[in-house]
Design a protein around this motif. Sequence first.
Motif, PDB file in Angstrom:
ATOM      1  N   LYS A  19       0.820  -1.235  -0.055  1.00  0.00           N
ATOM      2  CA  LYS A  19      -0.097   0.135  -0.069  1.00  0.00           C
ATOM      3  C   LYS A  19       0.855   1.153   0.069  1.00  0.00           C
ATOM      4  CE  LYS A  19      -2.809  -1.166   3.509  1.00  0.00           C
ATOM      5  NZ  LYS A  19      -3.860  -1.077   4.534  1.00  0.00           N
ATOM      6  N   THR A  40       0.806   3.633  -3.325  1.00  0.00           N
ATOM      7  CA  THR A  40      -0.153   4.826  -3.050  1.00  0.00           C
ATOM      8  C   THR A  40       0.727   6.215  -2.687  1.00  0.00           C
ATOM      9  OG1 THR A  40      -0.619   4.541  -0.670  1.00  0.00           O
ATOM     10  CG2 THR A  40      -1.929   3.391  -2.544  1.00  0.00           C
ATOM     11  N   LEU A  90      -6.929   1.955   2.470  1.00  0.00           N
ATOM     12  CA  LEU A  90      -6.990   1.659   1.099  1.00  0.00           C
ATOM     13  C   LEU A  90      -7.457   2.805   0.238  1.00  0.00           C
ATOM     14  CD1 LEU A  90      -8.157  -2.050   0.757  1.00  0.00           C
ATOM     15  CD2 LEU A  90      -6.048  -1.044   0.051  1.00  0.00           C
ATOM     16  N   LEU A  98      -5.465  -6.018  -3.341  1.00  0.00           N
ATOM     17  CA  LEU A  98      -4.209  -6.018  -2.566  1.00  0.00           C
ATOM     18  C   LEU A  98      -4.042  -7.606  -2.106  1.00  0.00           C
ATOM     19  CD1 LEU A  98      -2.229  -4.578  -0.852  1.00  0.00           C
ATOM     20  CD2 LEU A  98      -3.943  -4.284   0.973  1.00  0.00           C
TER      21      LEU A  98
END
Length: 328
Positions: free
Chosen positions: A174, A178, A204, A213
């Motif tokens: 993550k 991101t 998320l 994921l």
Amino acid sequence: MEGIEHRTLRVNGIDMHIAEKGEGPTILFLHGFPELWYTWRHQIQSLAALGYHCVAPDLRGYGNTDAPPSPTSYTCLHVVGDLVALIESLGGKPVYLVAHDWGAMIGWYLCMFRPDKVKAYACMSVPYRPRNPKMKPIETMRAFFGEDYYMCRFQESGVIEAELKSYETGELLKKILTDRKPGPPCLPKSDPFQLKGLNAPLPLPTWLSEEDLKYNVEIFDQTGFTGAFNYYRALDLNWELTAAWSGVQVNVPVIYVVGDEDMVYTTPGLKEYVHGGGFKKDVPLLEEVVVMEGRIAKMLSGSILGRSNGAQVLTLSLEYAGCKKYIW
């Protein structure tokens, strides 16, 4: 994913897993770091429906493809050799190439070494960069960005892998997928991905589902990240092996798509190269540079640039990923 078939092919001495769907001209998709064939699942579905044979491999060292242990097995010659053998196994005809991040770097090598195998190239995030005959890549990056620059931190086998053991794989993915911080990323040794001080799991984003994921976590929990890091460990060896190509131009039709917050695009000197004539000089058949708002995230999204840009992004990803000018 509905209708996507999977098989393993013997290419260049390794077993390579590919996902594929459709019939017609072949579009070859190359994923980045740390990704899998899965990155391209939506593009496979969309472009197969338009009459193309879409193929997305797990690259050497990733997923269900073999991962040789030595970093010296991850040079540009090895990986391009894999792709040429893959193209031959698919019938040998030139392919339309779509690639992102590390896949984009490999794509440039494929276009440079074997332009006869590529009809057109839709490159995401990483532009062509000519070889500097005076300085090796890691030496250059260390001089400009310091010892903690991420590519420098990945160099010693086993070191970054040991540091990652304190992280949960899902949180690490993550963070990498991101993180929107522009500019050169540095990884401090105490907490390289700055996850230890978090009081709660990272949220998320809207474009990354729990299912997406989970798929990636399950794969990377099995394989680890050493294969992925080995690409970085072969950078200086690539420099040594490509001396004969110093100053060469890439003569393949190209469309380049990047986000204005992408960490590559915000690297000092990159915008000047892309827009100041250097890129076009090195890639004479560069047709267009498309700068999107935001960041071409290394994401598992409904479109290459993420669902946050909605229909505009999906349209562009289809148009440019297919090199529309050349195949529509």
